[in-house]
Design a protein around this motif. Structure first.
Motif, PDB file in Angstrom:
ATOM      1  N   TYR A  45       0.864  -1.176   0.000  1.00 25.17           N
ATOM      2  CA  TYR A  45       0.000   0.000   0.000  1.00 25.17           C
ATOM      3  C   TYR A  45       0.898   1.223   0.000  1.00 25.17           C
ATOM      4  O   TYR A  45       2.101   1.136   0.250  1.00 25.17           O
ATOM      5  CB  TYR A  45      -0.987   0.005   1.169  1.00 25.17           C
ATOM      6  CG  TYR A  45      -0.364  -0.024   2.535  1.00 25.17           C
ATOM      7  CD1 TYR A  45      -0.048   1.167   3.200  1.00 25.17           C
ATOM      8  CD2 TYR A  45      -0.092  -1.224   3.183  1.00 25.17           C
ATOM      9  CE1 TYR A  45       0.529   1.145   4.453  1.00 25.17           C
ATOM     10  CE2 TYR A  45       0.478  -1.245   4.443  1.00 25.17           C
ATOM     11  CZ  TYR A  45       0.788  -0.060   5.066  1.00 25.17           C
ATOM     12  OH  TYR A  45       1.353  -0.075   6.309  1.00 25.17           O
ATOM     13  N   THR A  46       0.317   2.363  -0.344  1.00 25.25           N
ATOM     14  CA  THR A  46       1.085   3.610  -0.349  1.00 25.25           C
ATOM     15  C   THR A  46       0.699   4.428   0.874  1.00 25.25           C
ATOM     16  O   THR A  46      -0.423   4.346   1.367  1.00 25.25           O
ATOM     17  CB  THR A  46       0.817   4.435  -1.627  1.00 25.25           C
ATOM     18  OG1 THR A  46      -0.574   4.669  -1.750  1.00 25.25           O
ATOM     19  CG2 THR A  46       1.325   3.722  -2.856  1.00 25.25           C
ATOM     20  N   GLU A  47       1.663   5.184   1.345  1.00 26.78           N
ATOM     21  CA  GLU A  47       1.450   6.035   2.504  1.00 26.78           C
ATOM     22  C   GLU A  47       1.959   7.430   2.193  1.00 26.78           C
ATOM     23  O   GLU A  47       3.042   7.584   1.637  1.00 26.78           O
ATOM     24  CB  GLU A  47       2.245   5.455   3.686  1.00 26.78           C
ATOM     25  CG  GLU A  47       1.474   5.356   4.945  1.00 26.78           C
ATOM     26  CD  GLU A  47       2.274   4.630   6.020  1.00 26.78           C
ATOM     27  OE1 GLU A  47       3.412   5.037   6.347  1.00 26.78           O
ATOM     28  OE2 GLU A  47       1.724   3.648   6.545  1.00 26.78           O
ATOM     29  N   ARG A  55       1.938  17.629   2.601  1.00 22.49           N
ATOM     30  CA  ARG A  55       2.362  16.380   1.963  1.00 22.49           C
ATOM     31  C   ARG A  55       3.612  16.642   1.142  1.00 22.49           C
ATOM     32  O   ARG A  55       3.660  17.554   0.323  1.00 22.49           O
ATOM     33  CB  ARG A  55       1.243  15.836   1.067  1.00 22.49           C
ATOM     34  CG  ARG A  55       1.555  14.458   0.533  1.00 22.49           C
ATOM     35  CD  ARG A  55       0.376  13.826  -0.133  1.00 22.49           C
ATOM     36  NE  ARG A  55      -0.029  14.598  -1.281  1.00 22.49           N
ATOM     37  CZ  ARG A  55      -1.199  14.475  -1.883  1.00 22.49           C
ATOM     38  NH1 ARG A  55      -2.102  13.630  -1.444  1.00 22.49           N
ATOM     39  NH2 ARG A  55      -1.497  15.203  -2.937  1.00 22.49           N
ATOM     40  N   VAL A  56       4.648  15.825   1.389  1.00 22.10           N
ATOM     41  CA  VAL A  56       5.926  16.003   0.689  1.00 22.10           C
ATOM     42  C   VAL A  56       6.304  14.793  -0.150  1.00 22.10           C
ATOM     43  O   VAL A  56       7.270  14.850  -0.908  1.00 22.10           O
ATOM     44  CB  VAL A  56       7.082  16.335   1.666  1.00 22.10           C
ATOM     45  CG1 VAL A  56       6.841  17.677   2.348  1.00 22.10           C
ATOM     46  CG2 VAL A  56       7.274  15.232   2.689  1.00 22.10           C
ATOM     47  N   GLY A  57       5.563  13.694  -0.015  1.00 25.71           N
ATOM     48  CA  GLY A  57       5.916  12.521  -0.794  1.00 25.71           C
ATOM     49  C   GLY A  57       5.040  11.331  -0.478  1.00 25.71           C
ATOM     50  O   GLY A  57       4.067  11.424   0.274  1.00 25.71           O
ATOM     51  N   VAL A  73       9.022  15.580  -3.032  1.00 28.00           N
ATOM     52  CA  VAL A  73       9.218  16.918  -3.599  1.00 28.00           C
ATOM     53  C   VAL A  73      10.699  17.247  -3.760  1.00 28.00           C
ATOM     54  O   VAL A  73      11.057  18.067  -4.617  1.00 28.00           O
ATOM     55  CB  VAL A  73       8.519  18.011  -2.741  1.00 28.00           C
ATOM     56  CG1 VAL A  73       7.004  17.863  -2.799  1.00 28.00           C
ATOM     57  CG2 VAL A  73       9.012  18.017  -1.312  1.00 28.00           C
ATOM     58  N   ASP A  74      11.555  16.614  -2.967  1.00 29.27           N
ATOM     59  CA  ASP A  74      12.992  16.906  -3.034  1.00 29.27           C
ATOM     60  C   ASP A  74      13.744  16.048  -4.054  1.00 29.27           C
ATOM     61  O   ASP A  74      14.932  16.296  -4.286  1.00 29.27           O
ATOM     62  CB  ASP A  74      13.641  16.723  -1.658  1.00 29.27           C
ATOM     63  CG  ASP A  74      13.170  17.759  -0.652  1.00 29.27           C
ATOM     64  OD1 ASP A  74      12.711  18.840  -1.067  1.00 29.27           O
ATOM     65  OD2 ASP A  74      13.249  17.481   0.568  1.00 29.27           O
ATOM     66  N   PHE A  75      13.092  15.044  -4.640  1.00 30.33           N
ATOM     67  CA  PHE A  75      13.779  14.206  -5.633  1.00 30.33           C
ATOM     68  C   PHE A  75      13.995  15.005  -6.907  1.00 30.33           C
ATOM     69  O   PHE A  75      13.044  15.546  -7.484  1.00 30.33           O
ATOM     70  CB  PHE A  75      12.966  12.952  -5.966  1.00 30.33           C
ATOM     71  CG  PHE A  75      12.962  11.885  -4.904  1.00 30.33           C
ATOM     72  CD1 PHE A  75      13.732  11.970  -3.763  1.00 30.33           C
ATOM     73  CD2 PHE A  75      12.160  10.759  -5.064  1.00 30.33           C
ATOM     74  CE1 PHE A  75      13.723  10.974  -2.797  1.00 30.33           C
ATOM     75  CE2 PHE A  75      12.135   9.755  -4.107  1.00 30.33           C
ATOM     76  CZ  PHE A  75      12.919   9.867  -2.969  1.00 30.33           C
ATOM     77  N   LYS A  83       4.405  18.069  -8.495  1.00 30.99           N
ATOM     78  CA  LYS A  83       5.581  18.570  -7.768  1.00 30.99           C
ATOM     79  C   LYS A  83       6.522  17.469  -7.314  1.00 30.99           C
ATOM     80  O   LYS A  83       7.558  17.744  -6.721  1.00 30.99           O
ATOM     81  CB  LYS A  83       5.135  19.400  -6.560  1.00 30.99           C
ATOM     82  CG  LYS A  83       4.370  18.610  -5.507  1.00 30.99           C
ATOM     83  CD  LYS A  83       3.906  19.527  -4.373  1.00 30.99           C
ATOM     84  CE  LYS A  83       3.137  18.756  -3.315  1.00 30.99           C
ATOM     85  NZ  LYS A  83       2.668  19.635  -2.243  1.00 30.99           N
ATOM     86  N   TYR A  84       6.171  16.223  -7.592  1.00 31.31           N
ATOM     87  CA  TYR A  84       6.943  15.090  -7.074  1.00 31.31           C
ATOM     88  C   TYR A  84       7.906  14.516  -8.101  1.00 31.31           C
ATOM     89  O   TYR A  84       7.526  14.230  -9.233  1.00 31.31           O
ATOM     90  CB  TYR A  84       6.004  13.961  -6.622  1.00 31.31           C
ATOM     91  CG  TYR A  84       5.014  14.415  -5.588  1.00 31.31           C
ATOM     92  CD1 TYR A  84       5.414  14.621  -4.271  1.00 31.31           C
ATOM     93  CD2 TYR A  84       3.702  14.661  -5.931  1.00 31.31           C
ATOM     94  CE1 TYR A  84       4.507  15.065  -3.316  1.00 31.31           C
ATOM     95  CE2 TYR A  84       2.787  15.100  -4.982  1.00 31.31           C
ATOM     96  CZ  TYR A  84       3.200  15.303  -3.685  1.00 31.31           C
ATOM     97  OH  TYR A  84       2.312  15.746  -2.746  1.00 31.31           O
ATOM     98  N   GLY A  85       9.152  14.325  -7.663  1.00 28.35           N
ATOM     99  CA  GLY A  85      10.090  13.541  -8.442  1.00 28.35           C
ATOM    100  C   GLY A  85       9.869  12.075  -8.086  1.00 28.35           C
ATOM    101  O   GLY A  85       9.548  11.747  -6.942  1.00 28.35           O
TER     102      GLY A  85
END
Length: 182
Positions: A45-47, A55-57, A73-75, A83-85
């Motif tokens: 599952y995803t968290e 939310r940052v990832g 977000v920092d990738f 906004k997600y790498g």
């Protein structure tokens, strides 16, 4: 066809896909169903990952306890969704492997989620199709958004698509638990 509850259609299928608006409780529903089962399940599952309330990832958490961050977000990666790498190798090493292992062991395969981020991986798409083409039972969440890959899955005759909403999710816990106990 999207069903509002299992009782509306008793199709003979062990492949159940949950869809619905973001935040409607699909992941929570899957966790509750898996916790109700005596039968072994595998997959992931995803968290959400949050920092200072934002939310940052997202991370993948397997049912046997492995985890990996696959979107953040920092990738600084070429693969991005919003906004997600994306770190597709983390998804493939942890998530895909857990799906394939569950199928090999003939366990209930849990896939949360078949969505825009995950389907960027060709290896993930292949593993999803392998699981769907097998005889193993599947409990998965799938993006409500129309995307070619997810639309093809939703239109398969061997899957039951259930729209999760606040007014039906409580009843779905017991109905799905009963369905997968058989």
């Amino acid at each position: 066809m999207v069903l509002s509850a299992l009782s509306e259609a008793r199709a003979v299928t062990g492949k159940v896909l949950l869809t619905g608006r973001p935040g409607c409780g699909k992941t929570t529903l899957i966790k509750r169903v898996v916790n109700n089962l005596a039968r072994r399940a595998g997959g992931f599952y995803t968290e959400e990952m949050r920092q200072y309330g934002a939310r940052v990832g997202f991370k993948i958490v397997t049912l046997d306890g492995n985890e990996a961050v696959f979107a953040h977000v920092d990738f600084k990666t070429p693969e991005r969704v919003g906004k997600y790498g994306l770190d597709l190798s983390a998804l493939e090493a942890v998530g895909v492997e857990s799906v394939r292992e569950a199928a090999r062991r003939q366990r209930i395969v849990v896939i949360d989620e078949i969505g825009p981020m995950e389907i960027r991986s060709a290896i993930f798409r292949e593993a999803v199709n392998e699981a769907l083409d097998s005889e193993v039972p599947i409990l998965a969440t799938i993006s409500a958004r129309s995307l070619p890959f997810t639309d093809a899955i939703k239109s398969r005759p061997d899957v039951m698509l259930i729209d999760v909403r606040p007014d039906n999710r409580e009843g779905l816990v017991s109905e799905l638990s009963d369905r997968f106990k058989r």
